[in-house]
Design a protein around this motif. Sequence first.
Motif, mmCIF file in Angstrom:
data_model
loop_
_atom_site.group_PDB
_atom_site.id
_atom_site.type_symbol
_atom_site.label_atom_id
_atom_site.label_comp_id
_atom_site.label_asym_id
_atom_site.label_seq_id
_atom_site.Cartn_x
_atom_site.Cartn_y
_atom_site.Cartn_z
ATOM 1 N N VAL A 1 2.355 -3.445 -10.741
ATOM 2 C CA VAL A 1 3.610 -3.028 -10.101
ATOM 3 C C VAL A 1 3.522 -1.572 -9.660
ATOM 4 N N ILE A 2 2.985 -0.717 -10.529
ATOM 5 C CA ILE A 2 2.868 0.705 -10.184
ATOM 6 C C ILE A 2 1.981 0.897 -8.964
ATOM 7 N N MET A 3 0.823 0.215 -8.938
ATOM 8 C CA MET A 3 -0.080 0.359 -7.805
ATOM 9 C C MET A 3 0.495 -0.264 -6.542
ATOM 10 N N GLY A 4 1.300 -1.335 -6.689
ATOM 11 C CA GLY A 4 1.953 -1.899 -5.518
ATOM 12 C C GLY A 4 2.881 -0.890 -4.859
ATOM 13 N N LEU A 5 3.686 -0.207 -5.672
ATOM 14 C CA LEU A 5 4.568 0.835 -5.141
ATOM 15 C C LEU A 5 3.767 2.000 -4.586
ATOM 16 N N TYR A 6 2.680 2.359 -5.282
ATOM 17 C CA TYR A 6 1.853 3.486 -4.847
ATOM 18 C C TYR A 6 1.178 3.188 -3.508
ATOM 19 N N LEU A 7 0.659 1.965 -3.351
ATOM 20 C CA LEU A 7 0.019 1.592 -2.091
ATOM 21 C C LEU A 7 1.027 1.544 -0.951
ATOM 22 N N TRP A 8 2.233 1.118 -1.265
ATOM 23 C CA TRP A 8 3.275 1.102 -0.228
ATOM 24 C C TRP A 8 3.571 2.521 0.257
ATOM 25 N N MET A 9 3.670 3.463 -0.678
ATOM 26 C CA MET A 9 3.911 4.854 -0.289
ATOM 27 C C MET A 9 2.688 5.442 0.420
ATOM 28 N N ALA A 10 1.472 5.060 -0.031
ATOM 29 C CA ALA A 10 0.255 5.560 0.609
ATOM 30 C C ALA A 10 0.151 5.068 2.044
ATOM 31 N N LYS A 11 0.559 3.834 2.279
ATOM 32 C CA LYS A 11 0.535 3.311 3.638
ATOM 33 C C LYS A 11 1.474 4.088 4.545
ATOM 34 N N LYS A 12 2.603 4.510 3.989
ATOM 35 C CA LYS A 12 3.541 5.320 4.761
ATOM 36 C C LYS A 12 2.902 6.643 5.201
ATOM 37 N N GLN A 13 1.969 7.155 4.381
ATOM 38 C CA GLN A 13 1.301 8.410 4.687
ATOM 39 C C GLN A 13 0.048 8.211 5.549
ATOM 40 N N GLY A 14 -0.238 6.980 5.940
ATOM 41 C CA GLY A 14 -1.401 6.705 6.764
ATOM 42 C C GLY A 14 -2.718 6.783 6.023
ATOM 43 N N ALA A 15 -2.670 6.519 4.697
ATOM 44 C CA ALA A 15 -3.875 6.664 3.892
ATOM 45 C C ALA A 15 -4.952 5.671 4.266
ATOM 46 N N PHE A 16 -4.562 4.466 4.692
ATOM 47 C CA PHE A 16 -5.563 3.448 4.974
ATOM 48 C C PHE A 16 -6.375 3.770 6.220
ATOM 49 N N ASP A 17 -5.886 4.699 7.045
ATOM 50 C CA ASP A 17 -6.660 5.131 8.200
ATOM 51 C C ASP A 17 -7.856 5.988 7.788
ATOM 52 N N ALA A 18 -7.809 6.531 6.561
ATOM 53 C CA ALA A 18 -8.868 7.431 6.083
ATOM 54 C C ALA A 18 -9.853 6.734 5.158
#
Length: 319
Positions: A301-318
């Motif tokens: 659950v924690i990582m699900g929320l964290y990945l959702w916030m990371a996606k908002k920051q464009g982390a998957f582009d890096a």
Amino acid sequence: MSTVAATAGAVLANRRGWFGSVSDFFWRQPKLFVFLLLTPAALWLGIVYLGSLLALLLQSFFAIDEFSGMVDRGQLTLKTYAELLKPQNLDIIVRTVTMAATVTVASAIIAFPIAYVAARYARGKWKALFYLGVMLPLWSSYLVKIYAWKLILAKEGILNWIFAQLHLTFVLDWLLSIPVIGGNSLSISYIGTFLVFVYVWLPYMILPIQAAVERVPTNLIEASSDLGATPLKTFRHVIFPLALPGIVAGSIFTFSLTLGDYIIPQVIGTSRLFIGQAVYAHQGTAGNIPLAAAFTVVPIVIMGLYLWMAKKQGAFDAL
């Protein structure tokens, strides 16, 4: 054009053997070919990975019968999740998340200057040496590294010897006397656990940041300097915002790996449990599978929320 097409058709028509026939068939049916390529991976992901997660999630909705001590699978209940709110279990969750966050922040602070120098100044053989230096620790055995650090951080280890030679033993004693994070030696303290976590996961932070910094256009940095910005302002308003997706991408690795690790806290640190150790203990000696499953749901659950916030920051582009 028609001559070329006729020649190609003739070549395909004259291919012999079962391999050629199969190859021609899939060439004419590309969608079927893609489907067959993806089916094994989809079955593995769907049955082995997602299936095991769903089975684990289902186990967390059972509870231990108070009289028999056996798992009661007669009805679904949230009783096990309520046990996570007990002080001893909540303390494990808070301790683990705090350690993961601290390791992530420290790794980012250490990794950024290394990644920046490698991205901006390293060229040719120096860049190759950079990649070799970053990747080399990952090629050695995970357990060997941890037990090596156990010896380094021990009271009779080389780190204590260095502090003694520099007449800085009082600094080490002061660190170990700090409540909660201190201990009898670095190898049985949260300070030691923190140091080993940072060492082991640091490469996973350096590489995404280095990739992100390389994407920052040089002309933007030069334009900032031409407009009179100081190096600090250039870093704050140009470099850091553009490199932030790389930092967030690296934090996904360091945070999640620290959150689920149980070997490092088992070897180095105090007897207080982390989530991974709690899962191991409850599904092993304690035999409380539902509580172990509930503990595993927490980092998911924690990582699900964290990945959702990371996606908002464009982390998957890096990545």
